[in-house]
Design a protein around this motif. Structure first.
Motif, PDB file in Angstrom:
ATOM      1  N   TYR A  40       0.751  -1.177  -0.188  1.00 33.10           N
ATOM      2  CA  TYR A  40       0.026  -0.117   0.196  1.00 33.10           C
ATOM      3  C   TYR A  40       0.927   1.206  -0.078  1.00 33.10           C
ATOM      4  CZ  TYR A  40      -4.104   3.138   1.436  1.00 33.10           C
ATOM      5  OH  TYR A  40      -4.784   4.131   1.620  1.00 33.10           O
ATOM      6  N   GLY A  41       1.919   1.498   0.820  1.00 33.82           N
ATOM      7  CA  GLY A  41       2.845   2.444   1.035  1.00 33.82           C
ATOM      8  C   GLY A  41       3.541   2.582  -0.242  1.00 33.82           C
ATOM      9  N   ALA A  42       4.127   1.512  -0.857  1.00 32.09           N
ATOM     10  CA  ALA A  42       4.959   1.423  -2.188  1.00 32.09           C
ATOM     11  C   ALA A  42       4.027   2.380  -3.191  1.00 32.09           C
ATOM     12  CB  ALA A  42       5.449   0.314  -2.389  1.00 32.09           C
ATOM     13  N   ALA A  43       2.853   1.691  -3.314  1.00 32.86           N
ATOM     14  CA  ALA A  43       1.878   2.236  -4.344  1.00 32.86           C
ATOM     15  C   ALA A  43       1.536   3.740  -4.219  1.00 32.86           C
ATOM     16  CB  ALA A  43       0.520   1.194  -4.346  1.00 32.86           C
ATOM     17  N   TYR A  44       1.426   4.092  -2.989  1.00 33.17           N
ATOM     18  CA  TYR A  44       1.197   5.522  -2.856  1.00 33.17           C
ATOM     19  C   TYR A  44       2.398   6.413  -3.238  1.00 33.17           C
ATOM     20  CZ  TYR A  44       0.164   9.953  -0.929  1.00 33.17           C
ATOM     21  OH  TYR A  44      -0.196  11.313  -0.934  1.00 33.17           O
ATOM     22  N   PHE A  45       3.496   6.021  -2.827  1.00 32.30           N
ATOM     23  CA  PHE A  45       4.669   6.576  -3.028  1.00 32.30           C
ATOM     24  C   PHE A  45       5.011   6.745  -4.529  1.00 32.30           C
ATOM     25  CE2 PHE A  45       5.844   6.380   1.514  1.00 32.30           C
ATOM     26  CZ  PHE A  45       6.679   7.549   1.854  1.00 32.30           C
ATOM     27  N   SER A  46       4.750   5.643  -5.267  1.00 26.25           N
ATOM     28  CA  SER A  46       4.850   5.569  -6.719  1.00 26.25           C
ATOM     29  C   SER A  46       3.925   6.668  -7.242  1.00 26.25           C
ATOM     30  CB  SER A  46       4.516   4.289  -7.251  1.00 26.25           C
ATOM     31  OG  SER A  46       5.562   3.211  -6.651  1.00 26.25           O
ATOM     32  N   PHE A  47       2.832   6.604  -6.713  1.00 22.46           N
ATOM     33  CA  PHE A  47       1.871   7.715  -7.187  1.00 22.46           C
ATOM     34  C   PHE A  47       2.041   9.316  -6.981  1.00 22.46           C
ATOM     35  CE2 PHE A  47      -1.904  10.060  -5.958  1.00 22.46           C
ATOM     36  CZ  PHE A  47      -2.648  10.189  -7.267  1.00 22.46           C
ATOM     37  N   ILE A  48       2.700   9.361  -5.987  1.00 25.57           N
ATOM     38  CA  ILE A  48       2.871  10.865  -5.501  1.00 25.57           C
ATOM     39  C   ILE A  48       4.160  11.257  -6.074  1.00 25.57           C
ATOM     40  CG2 ILE A  48       4.128  10.390  -3.403  1.00 25.57           C
ATOM     41  CD1 ILE A  48       1.387  12.803  -4.215  1.00 25.57           C
ATOM     42  N   ALA A  49       4.995  10.198  -6.524  1.00 28.37           N
ATOM     43  CA  ALA A  49       6.432  10.558  -7.197  1.00 28.37           C
ATOM     44  C   ALA A  49       6.102  10.905  -8.744  1.00 28.37           C
ATOM     45  CB  ALA A  49       7.136   9.355  -7.097  1.00 28.37           C
ATOM     46  N   VAL A  50       4.921  10.513  -9.213  1.00 24.31           N
ATOM     47  CA  VAL A  50       4.508  10.882 -10.515  1.00 24.31           C
ATOM     48  C   VAL A  50       3.874  11.931 -10.535  1.00 24.31           C
ATOM     49  CG1 VAL A  50       3.421   9.912 -12.663  1.00 24.31           C
ATOM     50  CG2 VAL A  50       4.723   8.347 -11.281  1.00 24.31           C
ATOM     51  N   ILE A  51       2.897  12.213  -9.769  1.00 29.14           N
ATOM     52  CA  ILE A  51       1.812  13.255  -9.823  1.00 29.14           C
ATOM     53  C   ILE A  51       2.287  14.455  -9.079  1.00 29.14           C
ATOM     54  CG2 ILE A  51      -0.029  11.719 -10.638  1.00 29.14           C
ATOM     55  CD1 ILE A  51      -0.744  13.459  -7.577  1.00 29.14           C
ATOM     56  N   GLY A  52       3.248  14.311  -8.246  1.00 31.43           N
ATOM     57  CA  GLY A  52       3.441  15.465  -7.225  1.00 31.43           C
ATOM     58  C   GLY A  52       4.079  16.653  -7.883  1.00 31.43           C
ATOM     59  N   ARG A  53       4.084  17.834  -7.270  1.00 29.51           N
ATOM     60  CA  ARG A  53       4.721  19.083  -7.721  1.00 29.51           C
ATOM     61  C   ARG A  53       5.766  19.233  -6.715  1.00 29.51           C
ATOM     62  NH1 ARG A  53       2.545  23.349 -10.824  1.00 29.51           N
ATOM     63  NH2 ARG A  53       4.648  24.011 -10.166  1.00 29.51           N
ATOM     64  N   TRP A  54       6.877  18.576  -7.023  1.00 33.99           N
ATOM     65  CA  TRP A  54       8.102  18.689  -5.903  1.00 33.99           C
ATOM     66  C   TRP A  54       8.899  19.970  -6.109  1.00 33.99           C
ATOM     67  CZ3 TRP A  54       7.870  15.191  -2.410  1.00 33.99           C
ATOM     68  CH2 TRP A  54       6.985  14.036  -2.669  1.00 33.99           C
ATOM     69  N   ASP A  55       8.742  20.920  -6.976  1.00 31.76           N
ATOM     70  CA  ASP A  55       9.091  22.068  -6.996  1.00 31.76           C
ATOM     71  C   ASP A  55       8.983  23.027  -6.076  1.00 31.76           C
ATOM     72  OD1 ASP A  55       6.597  21.771  -8.286  1.00 31.76           O
ATOM     73  OD2 ASP A  55       7.111  24.032  -9.073  1.00 31.76           O
ATOM     74  N   PHE A  56       7.925  22.677  -5.130  1.00 33.88           N
ATOM     75  CA  PHE A  56       7.350  23.419  -4.016  1.00 33.88           C
ATOM     76  C   PHE A  56       8.372  23.172  -2.782  1.00 33.88           C
ATOM     77  CE2 PHE A  56       3.697  24.017  -6.569  1.00 33.88           C
ATOM     78  CZ  PHE A  56       3.107  25.123  -6.003  1.00 33.88           C
TER      79      PHE A  56
END
Length: 304
Positions: A40-56
Motif C-alpha cells: 500500500y505504501g509503495a503504491a502511494y509513494f509511486s503515485f505521488i512521485a509521478v503526480i506530485g509538484r516537487w518544485d514546491f
C-alpha cells in the motif's frame, strides 16, 4: 494558508510520513500483514512521485522519499521475518481493504504514466530559456499530470518554472513578492525560426494567487513555426521584444517571464497547435519535443 499548499503538505508530507511510520507501528502479527502495508505504501509513494509538484518542496524529494521508503521497508521486515506468513482466519476481512487500496493507487499511477508518451507527430523545438535548471509543473498526455489536457488546443501544453539551488521554484512555499520566484523576469527565447504572427502587451502582473481570467494568455507572443503555431504566455508587462509580423530566429529574445493573465504565480505557459492561426484557443494541440525529449510533469531541464 492557500488550499493548494495545504493539499500539497497533506499529500507530499503528512501521508508519506504516515506510511513510513505505519511500517513500524503497530507491528503486524504476520508477514502478510507487513506485506500488504508495504505494498500500500509503495503504491502511494509511486503515485505521488509521478503526480506530485516537487518544485514546491525540493525536486530531489521525488527520488529521495521513495528511496527512503524502500530502505525503511527493508529494515521493518527484519522485525516480522520470524512471524508466520498468515495468522488470520479471514484474509479478505483482515487484509482486503489494504490490498485494494494498493491496487487503486497502482492503477492511478499507471494512468498517469500513460501520459509519458504520445502518438501524434511532435513539433521539435529549442528550449526557450538560457542557462539554469527548469521544472515542468504541468505537462504530459493525461489530465492527471497536465491540467491543460482537456482543452483541445492545449492538450500537450507546458507550464515551466525555474529552480534554485535547493530545487525549489521560489524562496518559500508561497511568497507574495513576485521577485522571490526564480523564473520571474527571466528572458524567454524563441524556440524556433519563424514569424511572430501576433503579440500582446500592456497587462499588469497579478498578485500571487490572483488571476486575470478575462485575458487568459496575458502578455503573449504567437509564433508561426512551419505549419505549427506556438503560444508563449504570461509575459511581464512592457517586456515583449518583438512586433507582430517580425521574423524571429531561434534563440532570439521574445520577452521576460511575468505573471499576467490566467496565472496565479510566475511561470511560462507554452503550447503548440495546428490551425487556429491567431486564436490560441482553436486548432489541434500537438506534442512538443526538445532535443527529442517529450517533457512531462516533474521533468527537469538543465541548460548549461
Amino acid at each position: 494558508m492557500a488550499w493548494p499548499i495545504l493539499i500539497l503538505l497533506i499529500t507530499q508530507v503528512l501521508l508519506p510520513a504516515f506510511f513510513l511510520s505505519w511500517l513500524w507501528l503497530p507491528r503486524p502479527v504476520d508477514r502478510l500483514g507487513w506485506f500488504t502495508r508495504a505494498a500500500y505504501g509503495a503504491a502511494y509513494f509511486s503515485f505521488i512521485a509521478v503526480i506530485g509538484r516537487w518544485d514546491f518542496l525540493g525536486a530531489a524529494l521525488a527520488f529521495l522519499l521513495p528511496a527512503a521508503y524502500v530502505v525503511a521497508a527493508a529494515l521493518s521486515y527484519l522485525r516480522v521475518r520470524d512471524r508466520p506468513w498468515n495468522a488470520s482466519s479471514s484474509l479478505l476481512r483482515t487484509h482486503g481493504f489494504t490490498a485494494a487500496m494498493a491496487v487503486f493507487f497502482l492503477a492511478l499511477t499507471a494512468r498517469a504514466l500513460s501520459g509519458y508518451g504520445y502518438q501524434e507527430t511532435a513539433v521539435e523545438l529549442a528550449f526557450p530559456f538560457a542557462a539554469g535548471t527548469y521544472y515542468i509543473g504541468q505537462g504530459g498526455g493525461t489530465a492527471s499530470i497536465n491540467h491543460h489536457h482537456g482543452n483541445q488546443s492545449q492538450r500537450f501544453a507546458l507550464d515551466i518554472v525555474a529552480l534554485n539551488t535547493f530545487g525549489m521554484r521560489a524562496n518559500g512555499l508561497l511568497p507574495e513578492d513576485l521577485a522571490d520566484y526564480v523564473i520571474y523576469d527571466q528572458e524567454v527565447e524563441s524556440p524556433c525560426n519563424g514569424i511572430a504572427i501576433s503579440t500582446h502587451d500592456g497587462i499588469d502582473d497579478n498578485r500571487i494567487s490572483e488571476t486575470n481570467t478575462e485575458e487568459p494568455a496575458g502578455n503573449h507572443v504567437i509564433l508561426a513555426c512551419g505549419t505549427a503555431r506556438i503560444l508563449l504566455a504570461h509575459f511581464r508587462k512592457g517586456s515583449i521584444a518583438v512586433a507582430a509580423g517580425a521574423i524571429v530566429t531561434k534563440g532570439q529574445a521574445l520577452g521576460r517571464v511575468g505573471n499576467s493573465g490566467n496565472s496565479s504565480e510566475p511561470h511560462l505557459h507554452m503550447h503548440a497547435y495546428l490551425g487556429g492561426t491567431r486564436d490560441y484557443n482553436e486548432g489541434q494541440g500537438v506534442p512538443m519535443t526538445f532535443d527529442g525529449r517529450f517533457l512531462v510533469r516533474g521533468s527537469t531541464v538543465t541548460v548549461p
